[in-house]
Design a protein around this motif. Structure first.
Motif, PDB file in Angstrom:
ATOM      1  N   VAL A   1      13.349   7.818  -4.010  1.00  0.00           N
ATOM      2  CA  VAL A   1      13.112   7.821  -5.459  1.00  0.00           C
ATOM      3  C   VAL A   1      12.388   9.101  -5.859  1.00  0.00           C
ATOM      4  O   VAL A   1      11.890   9.847  -5.022  1.00  0.00           O
ATOM      5  CB  VAL A   1      12.249   6.605  -5.896  1.00  0.00           C
ATOM      6  N   ASP A   2      12.331   9.335  -7.159  1.00  0.00           N
ATOM      7  CA  ASP A   2      11.508  10.405  -7.721  1.00  0.00           C
ATOM      8  C   ASP A   2      10.151   9.842  -8.121  1.00  0.00           C
ATOM      9  O   ASP A   2      10.029   8.645  -8.425  1.00  0.00           O
ATOM     10  CB  ASP A   2      12.162  11.005  -8.967  1.00  0.00           C
ATOM     11  N   PHE A   3       9.151  10.709  -8.142  1.00  0.00           N
ATOM     12  CA  PHE A   3       7.832  10.366  -8.664  1.00  0.00           C
ATOM     13  C   PHE A   3       7.420  11.384  -9.721  1.00  0.00           C
ATOM     14  O   PHE A   3       7.759  12.564  -9.625  1.00  0.00           O
ATOM     15  CB  PHE A   3       6.769  10.386  -7.555  1.00  0.00           C
ATOM     16  N   SER A   4       6.669  10.914 -10.697  1.00  0.00           N
ATOM     17  CA  SER A   4       5.959  11.837 -11.577  1.00  0.00           C
ATOM     18  C   SER A   4       4.789  12.400 -10.795  1.00  0.00           C
ATOM     19  O   SER A   4       4.524  12.014  -9.656  1.00  0.00           O
ATOM     20  CB  SER A   4       5.437  11.092 -12.808  1.00  0.00           C
ATOM     21  N   SER A   5       4.056  13.317 -11.409  1.00  0.00           N
ATOM     22  CA  SER A   5       2.774  13.704 -10.833  1.00  0.00           C
ATOM     23  C   SER A   5       1.846  12.490 -10.876  1.00  0.00           C
ATOM     24  O   SER A   5       2.081  11.519 -11.602  1.00  0.00           O
ATOM     25  CB  SER A   5       2.170  14.871 -11.615  1.00  0.00           C
ATOM     26  N   GLY A   6       0.793  12.517 -10.094  1.00  0.00           N
ATOM     27  CA  GLY A   6      -0.091  11.360  -9.984  1.00  0.00           C
ATOM     28  C   GLY A   6      -0.883  11.093 -11.249  1.00  0.00           C
ATOM     29  O   GLY A   6      -1.351  12.018 -11.906  1.00  0.00           O
ATOM     30  N   TYR A   7      -1.024   9.806 -11.576  1.00  0.00           N
ATOM     31  CA  TYR A   7      -1.815   9.434 -12.757  1.00  0.00           C
ATOM     32  C   TYR A   7      -3.143   8.772 -12.384  1.00  0.00           C
ATOM     33  O   TYR A   7      -3.981   8.532 -13.248  1.00  0.00           O
ATOM     34  CB  TYR A   7      -1.016   8.511 -13.694  1.00  0.00           C
ATOM     35  N   TYR A   8      -3.339   8.494 -11.069  1.00  0.00           N
ATOM     36  CA  TYR A   8      -4.604   7.899 -10.645  1.00  0.00           C
ATOM     37  C   TYR A   8      -4.814   8.161  -9.164  1.00  0.00           C
ATOM     38  O   TYR A   8      -3.904   7.964  -8.362  1.00  0.00           O
ATOM     39  CB  TYR A   8      -4.611   6.389 -10.902  1.00  0.00           C
ATOM     40  N   GLU A   9      -6.014   8.636  -8.804  1.00  0.00           N
ATOM     41  CA  GLU A   9      -6.380   8.817  -7.410  1.00  0.00           C
ATOM     42  C   GLU A   9      -7.091   7.551  -6.923  1.00  0.00           C
ATOM     43  O   GLU A   9      -8.021   7.074  -7.571  1.00  0.00           O
ATOM     44  CB  GLU A   9      -7.283  10.036  -7.237  1.00  0.00           C
ATOM     45  N   VAL A  10      -6.650   7.059  -5.793  1.00  0.00           N
ATOM     46  CA  VAL A  10      -7.120   5.742  -5.352  1.00  0.00           C
ATOM     47  C   VAL A  10      -7.611   5.784  -3.912  1.00  0.00           C
ATOM     48  O   VAL A  10      -7.160   6.614  -3.108  1.00  0.00           O
ATOM     49  CB  VAL A  10      -5.979   4.702  -5.488  1.00  0.00           C
ATOM     50  N   ARG A  11      -8.557   4.903  -3.612  1.00  0.00           N
ATOM     51  CA  ARG A  11      -8.995   4.673  -2.242  1.00  0.00           C
ATOM     52  C   ARG A  11      -8.738   3.214  -1.888  1.00  0.00           C
ATOM     53  O   ARG A  11      -8.692   2.352  -2.762  1.00  0.00           O
ATOM     54  CB  ARG A  11     -10.476   5.006  -2.083  1.00  0.00           C
ATOM     55  N   GLN A  12      -8.595   2.969  -0.605  1.00  0.00           N
ATOM     56  CA  GLN A  12      -8.394   1.613  -0.105  1.00  0.00           C
ATOM     57  C   GLN A  12      -9.742   0.981   0.230  1.00  0.00           C
ATOM     58  O   GLN A  12     -10.679   1.673   0.634  1.00  0.00           O
ATOM     59  CB  GLN A  12      -7.494   1.623   1.124  1.00  0.00           C
ATOM     60  N   ALA A  13      -9.832  -0.329   0.058  1.00  0.00           N
ATOM     61  CA  ALA A  13     -11.105  -1.028   0.266  1.00  0.00           C
ATOM     62  C   ALA A  13     -10.884  -2.327   1.029  1.00  0.00           C
ATOM     63  O   ALA A  13      -9.791  -2.891   1.038  1.00  0.00           O
ATOM     64  CB  ALA A  13     -11.766  -1.321  -1.083  1.00  0.00           C
ATOM     65  N   VAL A  14     -11.953  -2.806   1.644  1.00  0.00           N
ATOM     66  CA  VAL A  14     -11.937  -4.052   2.420  1.00  0.00           C
ATOM     67  C   VAL A  14     -12.713  -5.116   1.663  1.00  0.00           C
ATOM     68  O   VAL A  14     -13.829  -4.864   1.188  1.00  0.00           O
ATOM     69  CB  VAL A  14     -12.565  -3.848   3.815  1.00  0.00           C
ATOM     70  N   VAL A  15     -12.124  -6.304   1.549  1.00  0.00           N
ATOM     71  CA  VAL A  15     -12.771  -7.447   0.894  1.00  0.00           C
ATOM     72  C   VAL A  15     -12.900  -8.571   1.915  1.00  0.00           C
ATOM     73  O   VAL A  15     -11.928  -8.920   2.598  1.00  0.00           O
ATOM     74  CB  VAL A  15     -11.958  -7.937  -0.318  1.00  0.00           C
ATOM     75  N   ALA A  16     -14.099  -9.155   2.018  1.00  0.00           N
ATOM     76  CA  ALA A  16     -14.344 -10.282   2.936  1.00  0.00           C
ATOM     77  C   ALA A  16     -15.220 -11.302   2.228  1.00  0.00           C
ATOM     78  O   ALA A  16     -15.932 -10.972   1.263  1.00  0.00           O
ATOM     79  CB  ALA A  16     -15.034  -9.795   4.214  1.00  0.00           C
ATOM     80  N   LEU A  17     -15.147 -12.541   2.678  1.00  0.00           N
ATOM     81  CA  LEU A  17     -16.059 -13.551   2.164  1.00  0.00           C
ATOM     82  C   LEU A  17     -17.493 -13.154   2.527  1.00  0.00           C
ATOM     83  O   LEU A  17     -17.742 -12.573   3.585  1.00  0.00           O
ATOM     84  CB  LEU A  17     -15.734 -14.925   2.743  1.00  0.00           C
ATOM     85  N   LYS A  18     -18.423 -13.478   1.645  1.00  0.00           N
ATOM     86  CA  LYS A  18     -19.822 -13.132   1.893  1.00  0.00           C
ATOM     87  C   LYS A  18     -20.352 -13.774   3.169  1.00  0.00           C
ATOM     88  O   LYS A  18     -21.259 -13.244   3.823  1.00  0.00           O
ATOM     89  CB  LYS A  18     -20.677 -13.552   0.698  1.00  0.00           C
ATOM     90  N   SER A  19     -19.772 -14.915   3.534  1.00  0.00           N
ATOM     91  CA  SER A  19     -20.210 -15.629   4.737  1.00  0.00           C
ATOM     92  C   SER A  19     -19.556 -15.106   6.010  1.00  0.00           C
ATOM     93  O   SER A  19     -19.889 -15.544   7.110  1.00  0.00           O
ATOM     94  CB  SER A  19     -19.894 -17.123   4.592  1.00  0.00           C
ATOM     95  N   SER A  20     -18.628 -14.175   5.875  1.00  0.00           N
ATOM     96  CA  SER A  20     -17.885 -13.677   7.035  1.00  0.00           C
ATOM     97  C   SER A  20     -18.774 -12.805   7.926  1.00  0.00           C
ATOM     98  O   SER A  20     -19.621 -12.057   7.435  1.00  0.00           O
ATOM     99  CB  SER A  20     -16.686 -12.845   6.566  1.00  0.00           C
ATOM    100  N   PRO A  21     -18.586 -12.865   9.226  1.00  0.00           N
ATOM    101  CA  PRO A  21     -19.336 -11.971  10.128  1.00  0.00           C
ATOM    102  C   PRO A  21     -18.979 -10.501   9.916  1.00  0.00           C
ATOM    103  O   PRO A  21     -19.682  -9.618  10.407  1.00  0.00           O
ATOM    104  CB  PRO A  21     -18.923 -12.448  11.524  1.00  0.00           C
ATOM    105  N   TYR A  22     -17.900 -10.250   9.173  1.00  0.00           N
ATOM    106  CA  TYR A  22     -17.479  -8.872   8.923  1.00  0.00           C
ATOM    107  C   TYR A  22     -17.943  -8.357   7.558  1.00  0.00           C
ATOM    108  O   TYR A  22     -17.643  -7.222   7.200  1.00  0.00           O
ATOM    109  CB  TYR A  22     -15.953  -8.768   9.023  1.00  0.00           C
ATOM    110  N   ALA A  23     -18.685  -9.183   6.837  1.00  0.00           N
ATOM    111  CA  ALA A  23     -19.132  -8.789   5.501  1.00  0.00           C
ATOM    112  C   ALA A  23     -20.084  -7.593   5.530  1.00  0.00           C
ATOM    113  O   ALA A  23     -20.189  -6.849   4.561  1.00  0.00           O
ATOM    114  CB  ALA A  23     -19.809  -9.968   4.794  1.00  0.00           C
TER     115      ALA A  23
END
Length: 291
Positions: free
Chosen positions: A134-156
């Protein structure tokens, strides 16, 4: 439609010509600038060769998630991507009543084959692999990836990718979120792959996964409105040295691509994109960086 001096397309064009020639922009185009000026006028004419004559067909998935859209209603003009779509449409000479929304599943938007939209926006990251189809336009938003965990998780309390390696992680199929799981975290357990983020959120809520990976604004929305027992563990810096950007998706070789890119560039140059980001994505401003 006649372009005024306030039009972002004309403003950007005038600045470009001025920078190239060293001359201040004039009310009337010079002979050297006539061809470029005609191109700008054509792009903002509202008479482009679109999917439906006199209309601009815009695609996105359903559900249309916040904060990108509000109330699962892309046509509302509320939410960052809905607002961007109407801003681009206006720059192309199409009023709100001339914009038609088309439901397009996320993975279908950048799959090979003819499209039933003029452009699609659905948090689709620009990549070389996708550009083959496909074609793309130029970028309209710069984004980062994030991690979400339950507050009770050992990985929080994780503060690094290494600390997440033993987690059961989840992400939506075909996304850069899943790429982050596979390429950056590299968990020792097979990640769970979901067709939609809704399924990933349900799995998180029900304890079927320890954490999920989504883009940062979505992560903040999930924790504030959908899974309040969860927290944003952290975000990943762009490790490749090249920012990840969302782009408008168009059919491969679309005649609209130059005009849509021109519109996005103009909206960035005049501050419109920054203002819309501040209005709709202001919560996604900070999170610990996972090393």
């Amino acid at each position: 439609m006649r372009l005024t001096a306030r039009s972002p397309l004309v403003t950007l064009l005038a600045l470009t010509v001025a920078a190239a020639t060293g001359c201040a922009p004039q009310e009337e185009p010079s002979a050297a600038g006539t061809q470029a000026g005609a191109s700008a006028s054509a792009c903002a004419s509202g008479g482009l060769a679109t999917e439906t004559e006199g209309k601009l067909t815009v695609g996105t998935d359903k559900p249309a998630y916040a904060p990108w859209f509000q109330g699962d209603d892309p046509a509302s003009g509320k939410g960052f991507e809905s607002a961007v779509a109407y801003a681009v449409a206006k720059a192309l000479g199409y009023g709100r009543s001339q914009v038609v929304w088309q439901t397009v599943p996320f993975n279908n938007s950048f799959a090979p084959g003819a499209k039933n939209f003029d452009f699609d926006l659905n948090q689709v990251s620009i990549s070389d692999e996708r550009k083959r189809a496909v074609d793309f336009s130029s970028g309209y938003y710069e984004v980062r990836q994030a991690v979400v965990a339950l507050k009770s998780s050992p990985y929080a309390g994780a503060r690094s990718a290494e600390a997440l390696k033993g987690a059961k992680l989840g992400a939506q199929v075909g996304t850069t979120s899943l790429d982050t799981v596979d390429g950056i975290i590299k968990p020792t357990r097979q990640p769970a792959v979901f067709q939609k983020n809704d399924f990933a959120k349900s799995a998180l809520r029900n304890g079927q996964v320890d954490a999920i990976v989504v883009d940062l604004p979505t992560a903040f929305y999930i924790t504030s409105a959908e899974v309040p027992d969860a927290k944003v563990v952290g975000q990943f810096a762009n490790s490749s040295g090249k920012a990840e950007q969302f782009g408008l998706v168009l059919d491969k070789g679309s005649a609209l691509t130059p005009c849509v890119t021109r519109a996005v560039d103009a909206l960035r140059a005049d501050g419109t994109l920054a203002a819309l980001e501040k209005r709709w994505l202001s919560d996604a401003v900070d999170a610990p960086v996972l090393k």
